[in-house]
Design an enzyme around this catalytic site. Structure first.
Site: not given
Length: 247
Positions: A135, A183, A214
């Site tokens: 991330c 995502d 995600h």
């Protein structure tokens, strides 16, 4: 100021310790996780936006179980030194975004550089040192690969990559990217842009997990976890790290 939950951590775990990493701007708090053998190649592990929480500690242990010395710096140390939320529900997102929004990416790249240098110089290190992140950390791993030339880099769903494609040409180390095809925080156009930018670069691997969103690796986060996609991606990651840090 928004209240946040406290992260429980058992300091008695035999392979983990809280240390500091010296840098020009001050001492960076960090987690160090050492394999049972006491030594191995090194991996700087860069957190999600949620800080060095239980999930990141789990990943550090995962790396240690595969023979690596893992170092996870607290990337928000200038803002809130011990920031961490477990991110088990949507209420945790605005807390994390509020802190992440105050972070300067240039500071982050410098801090990863300090962590790479510190880890490489530790007595537990036997072999080269790479970087990986998830991330927010996926973006930092990418930017740091361009700035610091680690032995290798692994980037999971870094949302700042699409806006920094010009940095790709500066990456000479082997680098592996992981994205989810669904995502909501990272447009597929960014992945397409990365493919186009790096298509002539033999040191680049791009993997897309079909149907994954995600943060699919985060097994502690029910909002995002996708165990099947995570298992496939980690097997690919594990082989890549072994080839570049142990080979």
């Amino acid at each position: 100021m928004m209240a946040r939950p406290t992260v429980a951590y058992d300091p008695s775990m035999p392979t983990s310790s809280d240390i500091t990493v010296p840098s020009p701007d001050g001492d960076i708090p960090a987690l160090l996780c050492v394999p049972d053998s006491g030594s191995g190649p090194g991996v700087v592990l860069v957190q999600e936006i949620f800080g060095v929480n239980r999930y990141i500690r789990d990943v550090a242990e995962r790396l240690a179980n595969e023979g690596y010395v893992a170092l996870a710096p607290h990337m928000y140390w200038r803002i809130e030194a011990d920031f961490a939320v477990e991110a088990t529900g949507p209420d945790d997102l605005p807390i994390a975004f509020a802190v992440a929004g105050q972070h300067d990416p240039d500071d982050g790249v410098a801090d990863v550089g300090a962590a790479l240098a510190h880890l490489a110089g530790r007595s537990e290190i036997d072999g080269p040192v790479g970087v990986m992140g998830f991330c927010f950390g996926g973006s930092m791993a990418y930017l740091s690969a361009a700035a610091h030339d680690p032995a290798c880099a692994v980037s999971y769903y870094g949302s700042m990559i699409g806006g920094n494609l010009d940095k790709a040409a500066s990456i000479s180390c082997p680098i592996q990217f992981h994205f989810g095809s669904d995502d909501a925080f990272l447009p597929n156009e960014d992945v397409d842009g990365l493919r186009a930018t790096t298509e002539e670069m033999s040191n680049v691997e791009i993997h897309v997990a079909e149907g994954a969103g995600h943060a699919f690796d985060n097994h502690r986060n029910p909002m995002f976890s996708n165990p099947d996609a995570a298992a496939i991606a980690w097997a690919t990651t594990s082989a890549f790290l072994a080839a570049n840090l142990k080979g």
